[in-house]
Design an enzyme around this catalytic site. Structure first.
Site, PDB file in Angstrom:
ATOM      1  N   ASP A 101      -8.776   3.422  -2.960  1.00  0.00           N
ATOM      2  CA  ASP A 101      -9.802   3.693  -2.047  1.00  0.00           C
ATOM      3  C   ASP A 101     -11.141   4.158  -2.887  1.00  0.00           C
ATOM      4  O   ASP A 101     -11.283   5.392  -2.730  1.00  0.00           O
ATOM      5  CB  ASP A 101      -9.550   4.734  -1.108  1.00  0.00           C
ATOM      6  CG  ASP A 101      -8.475   4.171  -0.242  1.00  0.00           C
ATOM      7  OD1 ASP A 101      -8.127   3.270  -0.282  1.00  0.00           O
ATOM      8  OD2 ASP A 101      -7.742   5.255   0.424  1.00  0.00           O
ATOM      9  N   ASP A 161       0.769  -1.150  -0.018  1.00  0.00           N
ATOM     10  CA  ASP A 161      -0.221   0.038  -0.071  1.00  0.00           C
ATOM     11  C   ASP A 161       1.018   1.290  -0.031  1.00  0.00           C
ATOM     12  O   ASP A 161       2.196   1.201   0.275  1.00  0.00           O
ATOM     13  CB  ASP A 161      -0.689  -0.007   1.370  1.00  0.00           C
ATOM     14  CG  ASP A 161      -1.967   1.131   1.176  1.00  0.00           C
ATOM     15  OD1 ASP A 161      -2.277   1.439   0.125  1.00  0.00           O
ATOM     16  OD2 ASP A 161      -2.414   1.304   2.357  1.00  0.00           O
ATOM     17  N   GLU A 198       2.748   5.237  -3.846  1.00  0.00           N
ATOM     18  CA  GLU A 198       2.580   6.246  -4.956  1.00  0.00           C
ATOM     19  C   GLU A 198       3.986   6.767  -5.002  1.00  0.00           C
ATOM     20  O   GLU A 198       4.412   7.382  -6.280  1.00  0.00           O
ATOM     21  CB  GLU A 198       1.542   7.250  -5.054  1.00  0.00           C
ATOM     22  CG  GLU A 198       0.209   6.486  -5.084  1.00  0.00           C
ATOM     23  CD  GLU A 198      -0.088   5.405  -3.902  1.00  0.00           C
ATOM     24  OE1 GLU A 198       0.170   5.792  -2.663  1.00  0.00           O
ATOM     25  OE2 GLU A 198      -0.910   4.559  -4.167  1.00  0.00           O
TER      26      GLU A 198
END
Ligand code: MIG
Length: 759
Positions: free
Chosen positions: A488, A414, A417
């Protein structure tokens, strides 16, 4: 306008032609008959691809190209392969044709013209009210503008929002974690896949702009006459793909950037997650409930709270008990632990990751190279591992051993980015592409890519099994290492609807193993939304319900018996089709095609499906038309050309028409194409519960043929021939015959094969 001036001369070296224009050299290479690379080295002399690794290039070049090079009109240079022709002419423009002269894609020679109007006088007011004020200047340092047809449609680009057909939208490649509800107007989400498929009447073709810097795609929004790719930095380095059809183009793209490897069978089953199963007892209760209610489930996943203070590679004993204890307990019931990890590494003296990373120089550095770069994520002040370096990836991979040793079976990457709580990472933060020092500006879009690669290699090394990695951020080529989920989303109908084009485009962008958070991550789901979501997602290759801390609990039983029954029905349906999904992923190793496909992939001459957003195919044989609107109890269905049968009733429908199908809450319209033969298993509570020793061969009344693949579902033995490959044929009299095309000693063949004919 880009103009490189007159062509002065050109030089040929094997399948490469270097064209020297007055202002710039352009290097054009025919890699295969259907893949041509155009390289304008304004930034570096080498390609510096992160997507195409040495092994990928070797595989591509092994195909070879049949190439003729000649001089064309007005001093232009022509490369003609068995399938394509590239013409480079004055100005350095590159045009593509089929070898027979049919135009595929011409470079645009005019000025770009914006259609956006921004009155400069009110910019401050606009900003003051919170509006976004965009830069309307057009030309960027790297740019390629190409003419398109009026009715050309566009696919790919990874996880971008908006409809299936990207025409009239603009997007950016800059991996972003933006917590607001993702709308059609978003320019970027978590992933950057600068690959587009262009479908036009004559033929489809593709373009892969291999540039990891901040990129921009204008899909004929600025001007209906052209599409534009541009970037803030890097080279203009792109691949043109022929292949004629959408599957052909995808096949070429995945030949170049790699296919997703075959996953373990259980990973394709159902997963339950929530950010907020806060203790061992929470996880145990949820796991047991699945068995009690007879809803198949493979894993109850561990979100960030299992870590000790969000320190990666540690365990929170206080809430989750001794590390590994719960895993062993739940393994008895068939649960395989999957845990989240975040790249942000806590800065804390004495914490081994901090100590080792600091000592060895494994973290991103500040622009002046004076200290490790610091930002904040879950653990507070944190450093960012410099995953572009092999040594750092191996360090990370070695620490995964801790998790593997306590029994973890899959890793969920997770925040890669990478996300940061104290504003974005500056572009000039220092990191590496292998041993070459560079900046975050080049590395940002491949941060998730390199983390996924580190994770995959680490798991493989420690377990010898096919790694399950699920990543949020990625680039082109990450499919070799990881499955993806779409981050999300929210519990809103709009996001259920978005799942279809988003997963279809991810699939066409090389990601066959993908899923959305079923039920929606943020916000509160409703009983109806959850039912429709599990129905629409029943064929997902990454099949997981996940919800956020603070939202209502999203396990089906919280919504009563009716919802639980519907939910169970579709999770079981997923398991019955598991062998079909697995067969498709086995074929994907060869053809690069996804499991979930938009109709346009197989019916690309039918205008009705160019932008059909609420139906999809599973392989070629199954069509799903889920209900994606609240209150809807009748579904308008379009079936393309051919004859189709309702999976539920066997009712026969002629295609190329619309009709209505009643769709009460428990019904998802599913159709099987005439002539299909499909493998089906009996549903199980989890993969591994019992042997899959019985296969059902499901056929339509016409009969037909299928190949079916079977292996141990776990390790890499299949690469050494340890698998069985069957051919099943059903004739129109309803007789089944079987041939064994390949067999091995270690994988037991089915005890029973039985035929079921839809009627
Ligand atoms: O800032 O780990 O997309 O799936 O549950 C939130 C907590 C961090 C974002 C992921 C989501 C996950 C959540 N994470």
């Amino acid at each position: 306008m880009r103009d490189f001036g007159k062509i002065k001369e050109y030089a040929i070296d094997g399948n490469t032609v270097t064209i020297f224009c007055e202002k710039q050299k352009i290097i054009v290479t025919a890699l295969t008959d259907e893949i041509i690379n155009v390289f304008v080295p304004t930034w570096s002399d080498e390609h510096r691809s992160k997507a195409i690794e040495a092994a990928d290039m070797e595989r591509v070049l092994a195909k070879g190209a049949e190439l003729k090079i000649s001089e064309g009109k007005d001093g232009s240079v022509e490369l003609t392969t068995g399938a394509l022709k590239a013409v480079i002419s004055e100005g350095g423009y590159v045009d593509f044709y089929k070898a027979d002269g049919t135009v595929l894609s011409l470079e645009y020679r005019g000025e770009r013209k914006s259609r956006k109007v921004l009155n400069m006088w009110d910019v401050e007011l606009l900003k003051a009210e919170g509006h976004e004020v965009r830069d309307t200047s057009l030309d960027k340092p790297v740019q390629c503008v190409r003419i398109v047809d009026k009715n050309e449609s566009f696919y790919g680009l990874g996880d971008k929002t908006g409809p299936l057909d990207k025409r009239s939208y603009e997007y950016e490649d800059w991996n972003s974690d933006i917590p607001d509800a993702h709308t059609d107007q978003f320019h970027a989400l978590y992933k950057s896949i600068p690959f587009i498929i262009c479908r036009k009447d004559e033929a489809s073709y593709g373009l892969f702009y291999d540039n990891t810097f901040h990129g921009y795609f204008d899909m004929a929004k600025e001007n209906p006459e052209y599409i534009c790719f541009s970037a803030d930095n890097g080279n203009l380095d792109y691949y043109f793909f022929g292949g004629d059809t959408i599957p052909g183009v995808i096949g070429n793209y995945t030949l170049l950037t790699g296919c997703a490897p075959l996953p373990q069978l259980w990973t394709l089953g159902y997963h339950q997650c929530r950010w907020g199963y806060a203790s061992a007892s929470d996880i145990r209760t949820i796991a047991e409930k699945f068995r009690e209610l007879d809803i198949p489930c493979e894993s109850v996943q561990y979100d960030i709270d299992y870590m000790n203070g969000y320190r990666v590679f540690t365990w929170n004993e206080k809430d989750y008990g001794p590390a590994g204890e719960l895993f062993t307990e739940l393994a008895q019931k068939g649960f395989k632990p999957v845990v989240i990890i975040d790249p942000g590494t806590k800065r804390e003296e004495g914490y081994f990751m901090f100590e080792e990373g600091t000592k060895n120089g494994y973290f991103f550095r500040t622009a002046d190279n004076s200290e490790d770069y610091v930002n904040a994520v879950w653990p507070g002040d944190s450093n960012y591992p410099d995953f572009g370096r092999k040594e750092v990836r191996e360090w990370w991979g070695d620490h995964l051993k801790y998790l593997m040793d306590i029994g973890v079976q899959g890793i969920w990457d997770d925040m890669n980015e990478p996300a940061s709580f104290n504003g974005p990472l500056p572009l000039d933060v220092i990191g590496h592409d292998e041993e070459r020092q560079t900046t975050h500006e080049e590395l940002h879009n491949v941060y998730g890519h390199f983390m996924a690669k580190a994770t995959y290699d680490g798991i493989k090394k420690h377990t010898g099994k096919r790694p399950l990695v699920i990543t949020r951020a990625c680039y082109s080529g990450t499919q070799k290492y990881s499955a993806v989920w779409t981050g999300d989303n929210q519990s809103i109908w709009e996001h259920l609807r978005m799942m279809i084009p988003q997963l279809c485009n991810l699939g066409m962008s090389g990601y066959p193993i993908a899923g959305t958070d079923i039920g929606g991550f943020g916000g509160d789901t409703t009983p109806e939304l959850l039912c429709r979501w599990i129905e629409a997602a029943a064929f997902s290759t990454f099949f997981r319900n996940h919800s956020a801390n603070g939202t209502i609990f999203q396990e089906p039983w919280n919504f009563g018996e009716e919802v639980t029954d519907i939910y169970r029905k579709y999770v079981k349906l997923h398991y019955t089709f598991l062998p079909y999904i697995y067969d498709l992923l086995h074929e994907e190793q060869e053809n690069g095609l996804p499991v979930m496909r938009p109709l346009v992939m197989h019916y690309e001459k039918d205008p009705i499906v160019f932008n059909l957003n609420d139906e999809f195919l599973v392989g070629e044989k199954i069509l799903v038309a889920p209900v994606v609107n609240p209150g809807e109890m009748v579904r308008k269905v379009y079936l393309p050309e051919g004859t189709w049968y309702s999976f539920w009733t066997g009712e026969k429908h002629e295609g190329k028409r619309f009709f209505l199908e009643e769709a009460p809450l428990d019904h998802c319209p599913i159709y099987i194409k005439a002539g299909s033969v499909l493998p089906i298993y009996d549903s199980v509570s989890y993969v591994g519960e019992k042997k899959f020793d019985r296969l059902t061969v499901l056929a339509t009344p016409e009969g037909g043929k299928m190949e079916h693949y079977q292996d141990n579902g776990e390790d890499f033995d299949y690469l050494d021939g340890e698998y069985n490959l069957y051919e099943f044929e059903v004739n129109s009299e309803g007789e089944l015959s079987a041939k064994i095309l390949h067999e091995c000693k270690t994988v037991e063949k089915y005890d029973k094969v039985r035929l079921a004919v839809l009627s």
